[in-house]
Design an enzyme around this catalytic site. Sequence first.
Site, PDB file in Angstrom:
ATOM      1  N   HIS A 108      -7.172   7.686  -0.010  1.00  0.00           N
ATOM      2  CA  HIS A 108      -5.896   6.977   0.148  1.00  0.00           C
ATOM      3  C   HIS A 108      -6.049   5.934   1.257  1.00  0.00           C
ATOM      4  CE1 HIS A 108      -1.673   6.574  -0.782  1.00  0.00           C
ATOM      5  NE2 HIS A 108      -1.348   6.686   0.498  1.00  0.00           N
ATOM      6  N   ALA A 132       4.580   1.107  -3.921  1.00  0.00           N
ATOM      7  CA  ALA A 132       5.670   1.536  -4.793  1.00  0.00           C
ATOM      8  C   ALA A 132       6.861   0.595  -4.677  1.00  0.00           C
ATOM      9  CB  ALA A 132       6.077   2.964  -4.444  1.00  0.00           C
ATOM     10  N   LEU A 160       0.843  -1.197   0.000  1.00  0.00           N
ATOM     11  CA  LEU A 160       0.000   0.000   0.000  1.00  0.00           C
ATOM     12  C   LEU A 160       0.873   1.240   0.000  1.00  0.00           C
ATOM     13  CD1 LEU A 160      -2.727   1.554   0.445  1.00  0.00           C
ATOM     14  CD2 LEU A 160      -2.324   1.252   2.910  1.00  0.00           C
ATOM     15  N   SER A 161       0.563   2.209  -0.855  1.00  0.00           N
ATOM     16  CA  SER A 161       1.226   3.506  -0.882  1.00  0.00           C
ATOM     17  C   SER A 161       2.735   3.331  -1.076  1.00  0.00           C
ATOM     18  CB  SER A 161       0.892   4.278   0.400  1.00  0.00           C
ATOM     19  OG  SER A 161       1.276   5.625   0.307  1.00  0.00           O
ATOM     20  N   ALA A 162       3.560   3.753  -0.125  1.00  0.00           N
ATOM     21  CA  ALA A 162       5.003   3.550  -0.258  1.00  0.00           C
ATOM     22  C   ALA A 162       5.327   2.069  -0.368  1.00  0.00           C
ATOM     23  CB  ALA A 162       5.731   4.163   0.937  1.00  0.00           C
TER      24      ALA A 162
END
Length: 345
Positions: A293, A178, A173-175
């Site tokens: 988010h 990525a 998730l998120s970072a």
Amino acid sequence: MAEATRLTRAGRLADATALIQRALGRRASPAAAPAPAPEAPQPTRPGPSRPGPNGQFLDRSYRNAAGTRGYKLYVPSGYGGQAVPLVVMLHGCTQTAADFAAGTRMNQLAERDTFLVAYPEQAGAANQRRCWNWFLPAHQRRDAGEPSLLAGITRQVMETHRVDAGRVFVAGLSAGGAMAAVLAATYPDLFAAAGVHSGLAHGAAHDVASAYAAMRQGPPAGGRAAGGTVPLIVFQGDRDTTVAPANAAALLGPWNGTASSEVVTGPGWTRRLYHDQDGRVVAEWWSVRQLGHAWSGGSREGSFTDPAGPDASAELVRFFSEVSRPVDDRPRGLRAWLGRGGREH
């Protein structure tokens, strides 16, 4: 963006880094319930809401030249030494392994379907807000930095438990999403598929300022997202103001010119499926309406979750199951790659 650039140019890298970390760690408001759509196929839902009484949630750690990272490992009660899948789950900024496990409810699915789940945990010394450093070149390469630590954790679990090497997956998730994209691009021989929720493509940024710009606007114009190495499922909320939906499009970019696609709609979501030349699904893009988010369909017991919308965890497990197959039945491109010396672990 302007403030991060100003701080970087002034030599205040720590302040610039803190700015990007605060942006990645911002809490989103709960999304509204989606409107119903009749006769639409429904997304997968999990079985039991709690793991069985005999599942184990173990604390482990891994060390190499890049440092040390702790992780939690869920071993379901149905595991008895047989070869099972492994899912590596990467949390977002400010989260912990236990928090991410609670919010995604992946352990419950592991208990239902009998697979292992590893939750690496970022060290506060490596990033003050416990973000994975996906935006720094030192952590975007194979056998270096955080990718080497996360691959090492994965291999360590494969050594201590019997894991089906053809069914090892990574998601985040998120970072963490990525960084999952980084691992998919740099370790296609280790991970059979990847899942990215509200994340960014490998190579979308090279420093704090470019990371901030990519989060808000997507990768630079004219750039091509690195990827397309393993099957990919992407979840993205259309109301996400922390990581722009343009990043989801960039993640799926490698398939736009090489795969055919079809669109399926449901109550509050749109699902685009990408098929290879043999008709097999190689990528999925879930766009969830009214979602910020937050992990779609997650539990309020964890942070950055929204119970409304399709259950992202269950859909990841379904997708991983569908795209993983014995070596002899894998797509011709991957079989050819293995024949040229690609390694499986």
